[in-house]
Design a protein around this motif. Structure first.
Motif, PDB file in Angstrom:
ATOM      1  N   LYS A  82      -7.768  10.677  -1.364  1.00 27.08           N
ATOM      2  CA  LYS A  82      -8.604  10.352  -0.205  1.00 27.08           C
ATOM      3  C   LYS A  82      -8.270   8.954   0.311  1.00 27.08           C
ATOM      4  O   LYS A  82      -8.076   8.759   1.514  1.00 27.08           O
ATOM      5  N   VAL A  83      -8.166   7.999  -0.623  1.00 25.83           N
ATOM      6  CA  VAL A  83      -7.873   6.606  -0.254  1.00 25.83           C
ATOM      7  C   VAL A  83      -6.537   6.525   0.486  1.00 25.83           C
ATOM      8  O   VAL A  83      -6.386   5.764   1.435  1.00 25.83           O
ATOM      9  N   HIS A  84      -5.573   7.339   0.056  1.00 26.55           N
ATOM     10  CA  HIS A  84      -4.255   7.302   0.695  1.00 26.55           C
ATOM     11  C   HIS A  84      -4.146   8.280   1.872  1.00 26.55           C
ATOM     12  O   HIS A  84      -3.059   8.465   2.427  1.00 26.55           O
ATOM     13  N   GLY A  85      -5.262   8.913   2.239  1.00 23.71           N
ATOM     14  CA  GLY A  85      -5.288   9.804   3.408  1.00 23.71           C
ATOM     15  C   GLY A  85      -4.389  11.016   3.247  1.00 23.71           C
ATOM     16  O   GLY A  85      -3.752  11.443   4.212  1.00 23.71           O
ATOM     17  N   LEU A  89      -1.409  11.363  -7.238  1.00 26.50           N
ATOM     18  CA  LEU A  89      -0.583  10.854  -6.139  1.00 26.50           C
ATOM     19  C   LEU A  89       0.897  11.144  -6.357  1.00 26.50           C
ATOM     20  O   LEU A  89       1.740  10.699  -5.594  1.00 26.50           O
ATOM     21  N   ARG A  90       1.197  11.894  -7.430  1.00 27.61           N
ATOM     22  CA  ARG A  90       2.588  12.211  -7.773  1.00 27.61           C
ATOM     23  C   ARG A  90       3.441  10.935  -7.838  1.00 27.61           C
ATOM     24  O   ARG A  90       4.422  10.787  -7.093  1.00 27.61           O
ATOM     25  N   PRO A  91       3.042   9.986  -8.703  1.00 25.11           N
ATOM     26  CA  PRO A  91       3.785   8.723  -8.785  1.00 25.11           C
ATOM     27  C   PRO A  91       5.140   8.916  -9.447  1.00 25.11           C
ATOM     28  O   PRO A  91       5.405   9.941 -10.077  1.00 25.11           O
ATOM     29  N   LYS A  92       5.989   7.882  -9.320  1.00 24.79           N
ATOM     30  CA  LYS A  92       7.282   7.912  -9.997  1.00 24.79           C
ATOM     31  C   LYS A  92       7.197   7.142 -11.311  1.00 24.79           C
ATOM     32  O   LYS A  92       7.868   7.470 -12.276  1.00 24.79           O
ATOM     33  N   LEU A  93       6.379   6.092 -11.315  1.00 24.28           N
ATOM     34  CA  LEU A  93       6.284   5.258 -12.521  1.00 24.28           C
ATOM     35  C   LEU A  93       4.812   5.060 -12.895  1.00 24.28           C
ATOM     36  O   LEU A  93       3.985   4.788 -12.023  1.00 24.28           O
ATOM     37  N   ILE A  94       4.513   5.235 -14.170  1.00 22.17           N
ATOM     38  CA  ILE A  94       3.148   5.007 -14.650  1.00 22.17           C
ATOM     39  C   ILE A  94       3.183   3.915 -15.709  1.00 22.17           C
ATOM     40  O   ILE A  94       3.984   3.973 -16.651  1.00 22.17           O
ATOM     41  N   VAL A  95       2.331   2.900 -15.531  1.00 22.92           N
ATOM     42  CA  VAL A  95       2.135   1.899 -16.575  1.00 22.92           C
ATOM     43  C   VAL A  95       0.915   2.352 -17.369  1.00 22.92           C
ATOM     44  O   VAL A  95      -0.184   2.446 -16.829  1.00 22.92           O
ATOM     45  N   ARG A 107       0.823  -1.212   0.000  1.00 18.44           N
ATOM     46  CA  ARG A 107       0.000   0.000   0.000  1.00 18.44           C
ATOM     47  C   ARG A 107       0.857   1.262   0.000  1.00 18.44           C
ATOM     48  O   ARG A 107       0.556   2.239  -0.663  1.00 18.44           O
ATOM     49  N   ARG A 108       1.962   1.194   0.738  1.00 19.45           N
ATOM     50  CA  ARG A 108       2.843   2.376   0.825  1.00 19.45           C
ATOM     51  C   ARG A 108       3.566   2.627  -0.499  1.00 19.45           C
ATOM     52  O   ARG A 108       3.831   3.756  -0.863  1.00 19.45           O
ATOM     53  N   VAL A 109       3.855   1.537  -1.216  1.00 22.94           N
ATOM     54  CA  VAL A 109       4.582   1.672  -2.487  1.00 22.94           C
ATOM     55  C   VAL A 109       3.629   2.088  -3.610  1.00 22.94           C
ATOM     56  O   VAL A 109       4.029   2.681  -4.595  1.00 22.94           O
ATOM     57  N   ARG A 110       2.351   1.740  -3.434  1.00 23.63           N
ATOM     58  CA  ARG A 110       1.347   1.964  -4.483  1.00 23.63           C
ATOM     59  C   ARG A 110       1.302   3.401  -4.994  1.00 23.63           C
ATOM     60  O   ARG A 110       1.073   3.645  -6.173  1.00 23.63           O
ATOM     61  N   ARG A 111       1.524   4.340  -4.078  1.00 23.86           N
ATOM     62  CA  ARG A 111       1.478   5.755  -4.476  1.00 23.86           C
ATOM     63  C   ARG A 111       2.456   6.046  -5.600  1.00 23.86           C
ATOM     64  O   ARG A 111       2.235   6.909  -6.433  1.00 23.86           O
ATOM     65  N   ASP A 112       3.584   5.333  -5.570  1.00 22.12           N
ATOM     66  CA  ASP A 112       4.646   5.603  -6.547  1.00 22.12           C
ATOM     67  C   ASP A 112       4.390   4.937  -7.893  1.00 22.12           C
ATOM     68  O   ASP A 112       5.070   5.231  -8.867  1.00 22.12           O
ATOM     69  N   LEU A 113       3.457   3.989  -7.910  1.00 19.50           N
ATOM     70  CA  LEU A 113       3.231   3.185  -9.118  1.00 19.50           C
ATOM     71  C   LEU A 113       1.767   3.283  -9.515  1.00 19.50           C
ATOM     72  O   LEU A 113       0.900   2.785  -8.801  1.00 19.50           O
ATOM     73  N   GLN A 114       1.499   3.904 -10.629  1.00 15.01           N
ATOM     74  CA  GLN A 114       0.108   4.091 -11.033  1.00 15.01           C
ATOM     75  C   GLN A 114      -0.126   3.572 -12.447  1.00 15.01           C
ATOM     76  O   GLN A 114       0.817   3.332 -13.197  1.00 15.01           O
TER      77      GLN A 114
END
Ligand code: SF4
Length: 328
Positions: free
Chosen positions: A121-124, A172-178, A89-96
């Motif tokens: 919202k989901v990530h608070g 979520l300001r990710p680092k990597l997007i698929v 869950r914590r890593v998810r923000r970085d990967l979208q």
């Protein structure tokens, strides 16, 4: 652009086939079969192949939207293929992910504002007021008028809906997007607008992309390096120009021969492959491409080719490039 951000090592995703009255597992569909590649920070890695080659399953398995059967997914050096749900869950923000069909992936009962706000919202993240502000900022960033924040997805065009999908992923300001076929459902005239937007956002936010597509011209437009998949396996990886100018694998050569060339004087000879793509439930032994390969020889029917380094960043899985192969 040399730091590796993602390393996929021997990733496999098999789906069980059940049969009989007891619904026992009688086999597996090998959708992704020991796929390896790496992605550098800030680059766009294109993943191409015909429909059913496993490219989308690879993308989803990397993000753990599907559970991997085997292999490693190292994101910034950490194996996320084996993280607990909580740690993931914590890593998810970085990967979208950006999906192919923005209409199907957007809840039609939510307004655009709610849709873009939802991941935060989901990530608070942030206060309610800050989130509202971020939604407006994000809409502007992707070229949507913030005045439309209360509208619903059906009130937008296909291109605008994809902009909403991109804004959701970006919130979520990710680092990597698929990005899984992000423009294939759009009109050609709109495709380039979305591709240009994705390139601008990459520069602005330092994003890394895995760009999945069946259309080689789209991949050529946006990618730095390209990986070609066939029947769940990676068969060639190379920098874009190298792959398009000097394709090594007979499958890549056939795929590229079907791509229209802008200059009619530089016509490519079309390579028409015989037969259909075999079932991933029962892939051919040896090189999976051998039943359709115009250059197949005995060894291809018996031995699976390993990735061979051709020089620079060019790799190919084909016995033709293995020394002494023809004699084997
Ligand atoms: Fe063709 Fe053999 Fe190369 Fe496979 S290993 S692509 S069958 S030449």
């Amino acid at each position: 652009m040399s730091e590796t951000v993602l390393e996929v090592k021997n990733l496999s995703k098999y789906f069980p086939i059940r049969g009989g009255v007891l619904r026992r597992v009688v086999g597996y569909v090998k959708a992704v079969d020991q796929v390896s590649f790496s992605v550098k920070k800030g680059e766009t890695f294109g993943l191409v192949g015909e429909s059913g080659c496993g490219k989308s399953t690879t993308g989803r398995t990397i993000l753990r939207l599907l559970e991997p059967t085997d292999g490693q997914v190292l994101f910034e050096g950490r194996d996320i293929a084996h993280l607990s749900r909580r740690a993931l869950r914590r890593v998810r923000r970085d990967l979208q992910m950006v999906f192919q069909d923005p209409f199907a992936s957007l809840n039609p009962t939510m307004t655009v504002g709610e849709l873009i706000e939802e991941p935060m919202k989901v990530h608070g993240l942030y206060t309610k007021r800050e989130r509202k502000e971020k939604v407006r900022e994000m809409m502007e960033t992707v070229g949507l008028d913030p005045a439309y924040v209360q509208r619903y997805p059906h009130e937008f065009s296909g291109g605008q809906r994809q902009r909403i999908g991109i804004a959701r992923a970006l919130s979520l300001r990710p680092k990597l997007i698929v990005a899984d076929e992000p423009v294939s459902a759009l009109d050609v005239s709109i495709q380039s607008q979305i591709l240009n937007l994705m390139e601008d956002l990459q520069d602005q936010f330092g994003l890394t992309y895995i760009f999945i597509a069946h259309d080689l011209s789209v991949v050529k437009h946006i990618s730095d390096r390209v990986g070609v998949m066939y029947l769940g396996r990676m068969v060639e990886v190379a920098p874009k120009r190298e792959l398009y100018d000097h394709p090594a694998h007979p499958y890549t050569q056939a795929l590229l021969s079907a791509v229209p060339v802008p200059n009619p004087r530089h016509k490519r000879e079309r390579i028409v492959l015989s037969g259909n793509v075999p079932s991933p439930a029962n892939p051919p032994a040896g090189c999976a491409f051998h039943p359709r390969c115009p250059k197949a020889f005995d060894r291809c029917r018996a031995e699976r080719p390993e990735m061979i380094h051709l020089g620079g960043e060019h790799y190919v899985a084909c016995h033709l490039f293995d020394e002494g192969a023809q004699a084997g």
